[in-house]
Design a protein around this motif. Sequence first.
Motif, PDB file in Angstrom:
ATOM      1  N   CYS A  23       6.265  10.678   2.782  1.00 35.37           N
ATOM      2  CA  CYS A  23       6.247   9.263   3.168  1.00 35.37           C
ATOM      3  C   CYS A  23       5.334   9.026   4.353  1.00 35.37           C
TER       4      CYS A  23
ATOM      5  N   LYS B 290      -6.339  -2.431  -5.823  1.00 33.45           N
ATOM      6  CA  LYS B 290      -7.713  -2.497  -6.321  1.00 33.45           C
ATOM      7  C   LYS B 290      -7.605  -2.901  -7.777  1.00 33.45           C
TER       8      LYS B 290
ATOM      9  N   GLN C 253     -10.799   9.324  -3.377  1.00 33.84           N
ATOM     10  CA  GLN C 253     -10.214   8.429  -2.367  1.00 33.84           C
ATOM     11  C   GLN C 253     -10.074   7.039  -2.961  1.00 33.84           C
ATOM     12  N   THR C 254      -8.996   6.864  -3.664  1.00 34.63           N
ATOM     13  CA  THR C 254      -8.852   5.634  -4.444  1.00 34.63           C
ATOM     14  C   THR C 254      -8.022   4.579  -3.756  1.00 34.63           C
ATOM     15  N   ASN C 255      -7.275   4.991  -2.730  1.00 32.00           N
ATOM     16  CA  ASN C 255      -6.295   4.084  -2.133  1.00 32.00           C
ATOM     17  C   ASN C 255      -5.132   3.780  -3.053  1.00 32.00           C
ATOM     18  N   TYR C 256      -5.111   4.367  -4.226  1.00 28.14           N
ATOM     19  CA  TYR C 256      -3.942   4.146  -5.063  1.00 28.14           C
ATOM     20  C   TYR C 256      -2.751   4.875  -4.468  1.00 28.14           C
ATOM     21  N   HIS C 257      -3.022   5.978  -3.789  1.00 28.69           N
ATOM     22  CA  HIS C 257      -1.933   6.700  -3.164  1.00 28.69           C
ATOM     23  C   HIS C 257      -2.124   6.631  -1.670  1.00 28.69           C
ATOM     24  N   ALA C 258      -1.357   5.781  -1.035  1.00 27.34           N
ATOM     25  CA  ALA C 258      -1.599   5.473   0.360  1.00 27.34           C
ATOM     26  C   ALA C 258      -1.412   6.677   1.273  1.00 27.34           C
TER      27      ALA C 258
ATOM     28  N   GLN D 161       1.176  14.495  -1.741  1.00 28.65           N
ATOM     29  CA  GLN D 161       0.957  13.111  -2.144  1.00 28.65           C
ATOM     30  C   GLN D 161       2.170  12.247  -1.856  1.00 28.65           C
ATOM     31  N   GLU D 162       3.360  12.777  -2.048  1.00 29.30           N
ATOM     32  CA  GLU D 162       4.551  11.952  -1.986  1.00 29.30           C
ATOM     33  C   GLU D 162       5.217  11.914  -0.611  1.00 29.30           C
TER      34      GLU D 162
ATOM     35  N   THR E 226       0.814  -1.217   0.000  1.00 28.91           N
ATOM     36  CA  THR E 226       0.000   0.000   0.000  1.00 28.91           C
ATOM     37  C   THR E 226       0.847   1.267   0.000  1.00 28.91           C
ATOM     38  N   PHE E 227       2.151   1.121   0.228  1.00 30.99           N
ATOM     39  CA  PHE E 227       3.016   2.306   0.271  1.00 30.99           C
ATOM     40  C   PHE E 227       3.316   2.830  -1.127  1.00 30.99           C
TER      41      PHE E 227
END
Lengths: 154, 447
Positions: free
Chosen positions: B340, A70, B438-443, B337-338, A62-63
């Motif tokens: 950590c 998904k 809120q896609t969870n693609y970017h944690a 976004q980036e 997930t990081f």
Amino acid sequence: MLTREEILEIDRAISAVPYRKAACIEALKVVQTHRGWISDESLRTVAGYLEMSVDDLDSVATFYNLIFRKPVGRHVILLCDSISCWVMGYEQLRERLRDHLGIDYGETTADGRYTLLPNPCLGTCDCAPALMIDNDLYRKVTPEMLESILSKYL
Amino acid sequence: MEKPLTQHIRADGKPLSLNEYERVGGYSALRKVLSGMTPGDVLNVVKDSNLRGRGGAGFPTGLKWSFVPQDGPRPRYLICNADEMEPGTFKDRLLLECTPHQLIEGMIIAAFAIGADVSYVFLRWAYREAARIINVAIHEAQEAGYLGRNILGSGYDLAMHLHTGAGRYICGEETALLNSLEGKRAIPRAKPPFPQVSGLFGKPTIVNNVETLCCIPPIITHGAEWFRKLSLTSDAGTKIYGVSGKVKKPGAWELPMGVSLRELIEEYAGGMLDGHKFRGALPGGASTDFLVELDVKMDYSSVAAAGSRLGTGTVVVLDDRTCPVGFVRNLEQFFAQESCGFCTPCREGIPWIRNILTAMENGEGMPGDIDLLERHARGLGPGHTFCAFAPGAMEPLQSALRFFRDDFIRHIEEHTCPWREHPVNDHNSRGFVVPHLQTNYHAADTH
Ligand SMILES: Cc1cc2nc3c(=O)[nH]c(=O)nc-3n(C[C@H](O)[C@H](O)[C@H](O)COP(=O)(O)O)c2cc1C
Ligand code: SF4
């Protein structure tokens, strides 16, 4: 279950590092290449193969931006949304994609063909705006070019 | 004008094959090293050359190498940092795609100097073409006996592997890179211990940038003094500079260290696009302060004296038809976004900044916002966060607030962005992520 091909590729990654777990990012990428995304089931399988806990592996999965937890479409469009592409008008590309495909960031077309994601700087700022579809880079993209580019990805 | 990094690059942009590289003298520096020089000799030449790291921080390369303990544990590692994800930066791509063997030769020599047993190229995911090219080149070098056991009969052994990342800017920070190579989340490590003493898998490790390593073979071939004299100033060598934004001929060029920003923009980049005026520029990628004067020598000390950093040396131009607030908002969106997510000021502070800037862009800025932004710029500055990411993120913000303050004020007073036709639709007015994003693609950016 991992396929023989997947095992072969993961083993190759393991051979470049001192212990199995260290190859986990590569292993996730191998499985994602074959299956499109990392399902809970894939995650458990990879964790088992690398002798690490599922949660540990999920914290890694997930990081990273490009490990998909998904499902995604058959083709992933990575639209560069960083500074040089912004200055050169990438927002028009996003709009055109939204009009043409009916999807915005994080969404997949109903036919499962494309997923659209924003991506940090693609490192081709002198040819902005840029985008990638799967492994292919497109530079100096105009809204008019999008339709014909997209048509190559069935 | 000498161009030791790019002189042999093919006009069609295809990579130089091993044969082509050897025909123009490739791997002769490695032969020279392995047929008589000691690691100490190599180290001394590199120290004398005044080569400074091209990854952004400008740390003297020879000095860095000298911190590897002579009798330290093994294996030792040499890592090439090819994570190039700094927005506005596209110089390492050029070297990776066009002269892969010069990089590999530089890596082998560097590895020999520090006594490394294993080396890795850490390449960002998006450089697919570079990945293919580097893989081929490593294979060619192995077949030719430049890598592997007993290199060129010298008794020196070195393995080299390509690792491609999974996409995260923080992987470029060298200690985060080490964690990522170990298969972990790319979170920076506390220093000390420094990687030179305890790095990858707890062993002595040197991390160097692509461009830094490409400088090594010509330094060995032509000597330290020659390298120092390539420069127009006291910072040695040539540099790959780049310009992007609304200029006539955006591009990247190898030039003597110390050319001026004016020459870069007006000569090499062909000047501003018609109808656009220069307002300012980030001299070295997203994490550097704006410069608004053109007469600045683009070397480490001169750019520092002008209040910024040379960074990666790839310039992003701000013109008068582009909104400075929107420009900075775009940068802070990237940093939000980036991040950590490891330390609180950065994880919480940068999204907050991004949200304020978004509100300003959408005509919802409030009178106290500029103070709030300045407070953040101080609070996330050097010394308040776990790594250099957040201070870097504050550089364009703090300098924009100084140089383009009137534009920020105008956004608030006029309740609109004078440049923008459509609202920014990534985030709503003063706060939260629009649900569909809120896609969870970017944690790191889902709150
Ligand atoms: C947030 C952040 C991102 C970085 N990204 C990169 C990068 O992509 N490439 C790089 O060479 N150095 C990057 N650096 C600098 C590295 O930490 C390190 O200083 C550099 O790789 C050392 O190589 P050099 O001495 O040859 O410059 C980054 C630093 C920070 C703080
Ligand atoms: S400053 Fe930001 S990137 Fe660096 S450790 Fe803290 S949260 Fe992570």
